[in-house]
Every structure is written in structure tokens, then in C-alpha cells.
Scaffold this active site. Structure first.
Site, short mmCIF file in Angstrom:
data_model
loop_
_atom_site.label_atom_id
_atom_site.label_comp_id
_atom_site.label_asym_id
_atom_site.label_seq_id
_atom_site.Cartn_x
_atom_site.Cartn_y
_atom_site.Cartn_z
N LYS A 43 0.84 -1.21 0.00
CA LYS A 43 0.00 0.00 0.00
C LYS A 43 0.87 1.26 0.00
O LYS A 43 0.56 2.23 -0.68
CB LYS A 43 -0.93 -0.01 1.22
CG LYS A 43 -2.05 -1.05 1.11
CD LYS A 43 -2.82 -1.25 2.41
CE LYS A 43 -3.81 -2.41 2.26
NZ LYS A 43 -4.55 -2.74 3.48
N GLN A 65 -4.72 -1.95 9.68
CA GLN A 65 -4.63 -3.23 8.98
C GLN A 65 -5.22 -4.35 9.84
O GLN A 65 -4.91 -4.48 11.02
CB GLN A 65 -3.15 -3.53 8.65
CG GLN A 65 -2.93 -4.79 7.82
CD GLN A 65 -3.53 -4.71 6.41
OE1 GLN A 65 -3.59 -3.64 5.82
NE2 GLN A 65 -3.99 -5.83 5.90
N ASP A 92 -11.11 2.60 4.48
CA ASP A 92 -11.49 1.20 4.29
C ASP A 92 -13.00 1.04 4.11
O ASP A 92 -13.46 0.00 3.62
CB ASP A 92 -11.09 0.37 5.52
CG ASP A 92 -9.71 -0.25 5.40
OD1 ASP A 92 -9.33 -0.63 4.27
OD2 ASP A 92 -9.03 -0.37 6.43
N1 GUN Z 1 -6.99 -7.07 5.91
C1 GUN Z 1 -7.39 -7.75 4.82
N2 GUN Z 1 -7.98 -6.91 3.94
C2 GUN Z 1 -7.97 -5.70 4.49
C3 GUN Z 1 -8.40 -4.42 4.05
O1 GUN Z 1 -8.97 -4.23 2.97
N3 GUN Z 1 -8.18 -3.40 4.90
C4 GUN Z 1 -7.60 -3.57 6.10
N4 GUN Z 1 -7.45 -2.50 6.88
N5 GUN Z 1 -7.16 -4.73 6.53
C5 GUN Z 1 -7.35 -5.78 5.72
#
Ligand code: GUN
Length: 296
Positions: A58, A102, A125
Site C-alpha cells: 500500500k 490493517q 477502508d
Molecule cells: N486485511 C485484509 N484486507 C484488508 C483491508 O482491505 N483493509 C484492512 N485495513 N485490513 C485488511
């Protein structure tokens, strides 16, 4: 490895690159209009290798399109209160546009408590109940990146869900439920069925699907007998399966047995190189939305 030049493949590499190019030009216009670059703050608790890799990905994606990032690495023994204090600081910090915690979090931390604490106007998110509620009501602000990416893949591939029987396998808050809402909107007009681990006769449902979305987190469990001839198949799964011939000792496979299903499907997304890349790109789009929201 499938050949991504084949016309039945919905190529996530090309489509996500197009999204990233769009976001990059929008950010160039935004900053040349005297705004500072969008700023994303990521929070990582513990040392889950997959989570660390996702966050690094990311950061890299963000840098490429002109988004600034910071990552807060917290120890695995961080308390819920400690994480909440950080979230409150980020909520209050006017230089932070987007916040991403996350998942999964460590066992001593309640995920919902943390998600609920993130300022919904910074929730890139789209997991906060206010944002999920807006999505369900039909006026979304942030759309969770995976379902958002799937909708973007469909529209950029000229696949119109209108009138389709869409069957989603998987009822998660991150993929299945928000995607069902997106496909139900008057902008999509699909007829939606959501199946799950307790569905009786799963194959009877999947075989009816014009649009089949596999999001159950189980390697290669959708086989050719479960797919209607001519269906569009979206594979959300990213599963590690042991493979001693691979350098890393594993390879990534989707929820769909692609070799078996591909001859029956009209269009299909590969794994890797499919939905996962779109998820990453849509987070960038949401972060730009966050910057715009902050500036208004
Ligand atoms: N863990 C797995 N997918 C995601 C996501 O899209 N966002 C976040 N914050 N954690 C994740």
C-alpha cells in the site's frame, strides 16, 4: 499461469493500472490547484508477515500516485487502549486525510471497537458502521476497496450486471455483504443471492449464476460442475497453498479451480493478477476522496 492476453480473462493488471493512472492525474490536478498531497496513515499491530507485506504494498502504490503515507508499527503486545489512543490522535490530526488499521488485529484487541473509533470521514477502508450504513442506504461515501474494485472491474470490462442473477459465495462484512448492496443498487440492478458455509446445496445456487463471485477464502473449491456455461466468474480468494517447487514454498490460488472453470466461463478473473490488484487501487481512490472531503 494463464496468458493474460486471452480475451476471456478480466485482467486486473491492466484495469488496476488504468485506475492508478486516473488517480495519479487527479492528484496532479489537485496539488497544482494549491492543495497538499493526500495523506494516508496506516496502522499495523504485531508482526503478521502477510499484513506487513500488504502494508508495504500500500505504501508503494501510494507513493507512485502521489499520496504521502506514514505507517505506525505497534508491538504485538499493544493494548486496546494503546491502539485507541493512537486512533484518536490520528482522528484529531488535521494533516491526516485517511486512516487504515490493517486487519486482522491481535487477539487481545476487539476489531469492532477499533473500527468504530476511526473518524468515519477518514475511514478509507469503508468499514465504519456509518459508512456501511450509507452504502446500504444507497448514498455511499467510502466503499470497501474489494467490492468497489469488483464493480470497477465489471464496468471497465463493459459487463453490465443489470438483470443478471448474481450469486456471491461468502458473507463477510468486507466483501460479501457490501458487494451484495452494490449489486442491488439501481445503478447495477442485479438480482442477488448470498451463499455461505451453511448454505444447503451450494452448487444448485452457483449453477444458476450469470455472475458468480467466490469470496469464501477456501482454495479452489468452485469447480467446473458448479458453474453455468457462459457465466462471468469473479475470484476474490487469495489462498496460499504449499508448493515445494515455488521459491517461496507456496503459491497463490483463488477460491476458483481456474483450470476446471475457465473453459465454461465467458469471463474470469485470474489469481494472482485479478481482484487483489483492484483492491489496492481502490484504496488510493478512497484516499483521494478523503483528501477532498477534508478540504471542504
Ligand atoms: N486485511 C485484509 N484486507 C484488508 C483491508 O482491505 N483493509 C484492512 N485495513 N485490513 C485488511
Amino acid at each position: 499461469m494463464p496468458d493474460s492476453s486471452e480475451s476471456d480473462l478480466i485482467d486486473g493488471r491492466t484495469l488496476s493500472q488504468a485506475v492508478r493512472d486516473d488517480v495519479q492525474s487527479e492528484i496532479e490536478a489537485w496539488t497544482s490547484d494549491d492543495h497538499r498531497p493526500p495523506f494516508l496513515s496506516a496502522v499495523l499491530v504485531g508482526d503478521n508477515p502477510a499484513s506487513e507485506a500488504y502494508v508495504r504494498g500500500k505504501e508503494k502504490d501510494a507513493a507512485e500516485v502521489g499520496i504521502e503515507t506514514e505507517t505506525h508499527h505497534l508491538d504485538a503486545d499493544t493494548s486496546q487502549e494503546g491502539l485507541l489512543d493512537l486512533v484518536y490522535d490520528l482522528n484529531a490530526d488535521p494533516s491526516v486525510d485517511g486512516i487504515l488499521v490493517q486487519l486482522p488485529l491481535t487477539d487481545n484487541i476487539n476489531e469492532q471497537t477499533i473500527i468504530d473509533a476511526v473518524d468515519p470521514s477518514k475511514d478509507v477502508d469503508g468499514f465504519h458502521p456509518e459508512n456501511l450504513g450509507r452504502l446500504m442506504r444507497g448514498n455511499p461515501r467510502y466503499i470497501p476497496a474489494t467490492p468497489y474494485g469488483i464493480m470497477e472491474m465489471l464496468s471497465r470490462s463493459d459487463i453490465d450486471p443489470e438483470g443478471m442473477d448474481a450469486v456471491i459465495v461468502g458473507r463477510s462484512n468486507i466483501v460479501g455483504k457490501p458487494l451484495a448492496n452494490l449489486l442491488l443498487r439501481r445503478t447495477a440492478n442485479a438480482t442477488v443471492t448470498v451463499c455461505h458455509s451453511r448454505t444447503r446445496d451450494l452448487a444448485a445456487h452457483t449453477r444458476r449464476a450469470d455472475l458468480l463471485v467466490a469470496a469464501a477464502g477456501q482454495a479452489a473449491f468452485i469447480d467446473g460442475t458448479m458453474v453455468k456455461e457462459g457465466a462471468v466468474v469473479i475470484d476474490v480468494g487469495i489462498n496460499r497453498v504449499e508448493d515445494s517447487s515455488a521459491d517461496r514454498g507456496y503459491r497463490l490460488v483463488g477460491d476458483v479451480d481456474s483450470e476446471d472453470v475457465r473453459p465454461r466461463a465467458a469471463r474470469i478473473t485470474p489469481v494472482p493478477g485479478g481482484v487483489g490488484l483492484m483492491t489496492r487501487a481502490m484504496l488510493l481512490k478512497n484516499t483521494l476522496t478523503a483528501a477532498r472531503l477534508r478540504a471542504t
